[in-house]
Design an enzyme around this catalytic site. Structure first.
Site, short mmCIF file in Angstrom:
data_model
loop_
_atom_site.label_atom_id
_atom_site.label_comp_id
_atom_site.label_asym_id
_atom_site.label_seq_id
_atom_site.Cartn_x
_atom_site.Cartn_y
_atom_site.Cartn_z
N LYS A 126 0.85 -1.21 0.00
CA LYS A 126 0.00 0.00 0.00
C LYS A 126 0.88 1.25 0.00
CE LYS A 126 -0.03 -0.47 5.00
NZ LYS A 126 -0.81 -0.81 6.20
N ARG B 97 -10.93 0.27 14.11
CA ARG B 97 -10.65 0.99 12.87
C ARG B 97 -11.52 0.46 11.73
NH1 ARG B 97 -4.71 1.32 9.98
NH2 ARG B 97 -5.01 -0.94 9.79
N TYR C 288 16.03 30.74 7.02
CA TYR C 288 14.87 31.53 7.46
C TYR C 288 14.84 31.68 8.99
CZ TYR C 288 12.76 30.79 2.85
OH TYR C 288 12.49 30.77 1.51
N MET D 156 12.23 24.65 1.50
CA MET D 156 11.43 23.81 0.60
C MET D 156 12.31 22.96 -0.32
SD MET D 156 8.46 24.89 -2.12
CE MET D 156 7.50 25.80 -0.94
C1 PLP Z 1 -0.11 -1.69 6.94
C2 PLP Z 1 -0.73 -2.96 7.34
C3 PLP Z 1 0.06 -4.11 7.56
C4 PLP Z 1 1.58 -4.07 7.56
O1 PLP Z 1 2.02 -3.42 8.71
P1 PLP Z 1 3.58 -3.28 9.05
O2 PLP Z 1 3.57 -2.70 10.41
O3 PLP Z 1 4.16 -2.35 8.05
O4 PLP Z 1 4.18 -4.64 8.98
C5 PLP Z 1 -0.58 -5.30 7.80
N1 PLP Z 1 -1.93 -5.37 7.85
C6 PLP Z 1 -2.72 -4.28 7.67
C7 PLP Z 1 -4.19 -4.43 7.74
C8 PLP Z 1 -2.15 -3.05 7.42
O5 PLP Z 1 -2.93 -1.99 7.26
#
Ligand code: PLP
Length: 361
Positions: A40, A132, A252, A300
């Site tokens: 992801k 969640r 800055y 930036m």
């Molecule tokens: C992101 C995620 C993982 C992986 O988590 P890590 O801590 O990066 O190993 C696994 N399961 C779900 C549902 C996630 O959202």
């Protein structure tokens, strides 16, 4: 023809795909279960298509994403394995998800009923305490009758405190209770993220494991039984070097003032690249064999460092994350200096930083 600057002319992220692949092998071996690598957010900012290509030799069961667009991008790149979408989809996205042969993880009764009309695989998300996503472990009875129409191929949960044994035990028990209350046991059960696998004392009792950040080279620390190899290096070129006098300020808001004569090197990287402003006056970089401190506010597009102890010149390469010579700034070190999680640091690396893939032997 216009000439393009090279990938390494300014600032870039170097990604060691060999290390990523070996991390996949290490975690699959320790888990004793097939992988569902989490790719992801474009593989935590490193490039999902490249990560999938690196992991394919392990024959993962499938891949995990957060959105339909992320799943479709993998399909467009030729991936034919199952792709699970972990953020709950609303029925408005079902056509697009189904067209891309994505497998949603669902927990909402209305969504489950509507997805059943597609006849396509889905997984039941079970909330065992994180609040969640997914149906609550003690409320699976509410969806049991819906499961008859199209039984889920799998069921899963997610640990909120994967390095805390007592909390993980409680969530495992809740998951087992919920699965036992389903009319049919789904064929594929999965729960462990990377940190949960790192802490397993024996092989996983479930059917798949879902590592994410471990693949990308970051350990959860705290008593982990396996450690990943580093994967990510962030580099930037020195573009100017100047001498300044005692009392001169840098950047800055004049937050840094020279206590004596200093050499200041300007690096071609800033917060718009993901080198976070929180590293102002706190970050360090590896430059020509020494640790040089960030001087003043990160801007930036440029960041200044106190290079007095170096003989650096324009064109030299600074390492902001990773290894140079015999010194290393881990993702976790840099994140801690910025008071960020390693996840935020990696996913915050922005598109302007070129991704450069290395296939080490
Ligand atoms: C992101 C995620 C993982 C992986 O988590 P890590 O801590 O990066 O190993 C696994 N399961 C779900 C549902 C996630 O959202």
């Amino acid at each position: 023809m216009t000439e393009q600057p090279s990938d390494t002319s300014r600032a870039w992220v170097e990604i060691d795909l060999g290390a990523l692949r070996r991390n996949g092998a290490a975690i699959a071996r320790h888990a004793g279960a097939p992988l569902l690598p989490m790719v992801k957010a474009d593989a935590y900012g490193l490039g999902a298509v490249a990560a999938v290509r690196a992991l394919e030799p392990h024959e993962p069961w499938g891949y995990g994403v957060a959105t339909v667009d992320e799943g479709r991008a993998l399909r467009d790149a030729g991936s034919t394995r199952p792709i699970l979408v972990f953020t709950p989809l609303l029925p408005a996205d079902f056509r697009a998800a189904h067209a891309a042969r994505l497998t949603p993880v669902l927990g909402d009764p209305t969504a489950i009923a509507r997805w059943s009309e597609t006849g396509a695989p889905w997984h039941l998300g079970i909330d065992t305490g994180m609040a969640r996503a997914g149906v609550r472990w003690d409320r699976v009875g509410d969806v049991a009758s819906l499961l008859a129409a199209l039984p889920p191929e799998g069921a899963c949960t997610h640990f909120h405190s994967a390095t805390d044994a007592a909390s993980v035990r409680q969530q495992r028990e809740r998951f087992a209770t919920a699965v036992a209350a389903l009319p049919i046991r789904p064929r594929i059960l999965h729960a462990e993220n990377g940190a949960a696998v790192e802490h397993l004392e024996e092989r996983s009792a479930l059917d798949l494991v879902r590592p994410g950040i471990f693949l990308y080279g970051v350990s959860s620390g705290h008593g982990a039984r396996i450690a990943p190899e580093p994967v990510v290096n962030v580099h930037a070129r020195v573009v100017e070097v100047r001498g300044i006098a005692a009392g001169d300020i840098v950047s800055y808001d004049a937050t840094w003032r020279a206590e004596g004569p200093r050499r200041i090197a300007t690096l071609a990287i800033g917060y718009a690249d993901g080198y976070r402003r929180a590293l102002s006056n706190r970050g360090v970089v590896l430059l020509n064999g020494v640790r040089a401190r960030v001087a003043g506010l990160v801007t930036m597009d440029m960041t200044m460092v106190d290079a007095t102890e170096t003989d650096c010149a324009p064109g030299d390469v600074a390492t902001l994350v990773g290894n140079a010579g015999d010194d290393t700034l881990t993702v976790a070190d840099v994140a801690e200096r910025a008071q960020l999680s390693p996840y935020e640091l990696l996913t915050g690396l922005r598109a302007r930083l070129r991704r450069v893939y290395r296939e080490a032997a």
